[in-house]
Motif scaffolding. Structure first.
Motif, short mmCIF file in Angstrom:
data_model
loop_
_atom_site.label_atom_id
_atom_site.label_comp_id
_atom_site.label_asym_id
_atom_site.label_seq_id
_atom_site.Cartn_x
_atom_site.Cartn_y
_atom_site.Cartn_z
N ASP A 11 7.22 -3.68 -2.31
CA ASP A 11 7.48 -4.07 -0.92
C ASP A 11 8.97 -4.29 -0.68
OD1 ASP A 11 4.84 -3.90 -0.13
OD2 ASP A 11 4.44 -6.03 -0.43
N LYS A 65 10.73 -0.93 -0.56
CA LYS A 65 10.49 -0.25 0.73
C LYS A 65 11.40 -0.76 1.83
CE LYS A 65 6.32 0.73 2.31
NZ LYS A 65 4.88 0.71 2.59
N LYS A 66 11.76 -2.03 1.77
CA LYS A 66 12.57 -2.65 2.82
C LYS A 66 14.07 -2.43 2.61
CE LYS A 66 9.07 -6.12 3.73
NZ LYS A 66 8.65 -7.50 3.47
#
Length: 173
Positions: free
Chosen positions: A80, A83-84
């Motif tokens: 996560d 991805k950011k």
């Protein structure tokens, strides 16, 4: 700055990304085009038309080199979080991941194996991908793209044969 392979497929921060790719390639003693080829393959750019550093597959592998969740965790991050991140920031993790293989990556295929299956670096073409915990059949079932002869075993030669199809015809490795 000298052009790098597939740079036109980088949708954001292109110049900064190119500069960082060149920097880490120099630190790793590899050709920056080899890194770009790995990103091209791992982000399915042939299918989607972009090197998408936010891409995540169905088993949770994320980013430019498809970091597995356990690998991301070992590097102090998560899928996560990857991805950011910007594509440029994610390159810091690519570098950290590849650094232990510095000196072993003498070709594009070595760089690819460092990402896809490190145990295969330097192995003969007939070596079958496997580990103590992963049978050849399990690896072949999870990666059918590389089991070219469909014998439920992936050999180094099969991976090389397949990944070389992603190299542009006019490009000399």
């Amino acid at each position: 700055m000298k052009p790098i392979l597939f740079e036109q497929l980088v949708p954001e921060n292109r110049e900064e990304f190119k500069s960082k790719v060149a920097e880490i390639a120099g630190q790793l003693d590899v050709n920056p085009d080899w890194l770009m080829l790995v990103f091209y393959i791992e982000t399915a750019a042939v299918r989607y038309g972009v090197i998408n550093h936010r891409i995540q597959n169905n088993i949770g592998a994320t980013g430019l080199i498809q970091f597995m969740p356990a690998t991301a965790k070992a590097l102090g991050t998560s899928g996560d979080a990857l991805k950011k991140m910007s594509n440029v920031r994610q390159l810091d993790y690519v570098y950290r991941y590849l650094l232990p293989y510095k000196g072993q990556m003498k070709s594009f295929t070595d760089v690819y194996f460092a990402v896809f299956f490190p145990a295969a670096i330097g192995k003969s073409d007939d070596w079958v991908l496997q580990t103590k915990g992963l049978s050849p059949e399990k690896i072949a079932c999870a990666n059918p793209l590389y089991d070219l002869d469909r014998d439920k075993k992936i050999r180094v030669s099969e991976v090389k044969q397949k990944i070389l199809t992603f190299v542009p015809k006019n490009y000399k490795l």
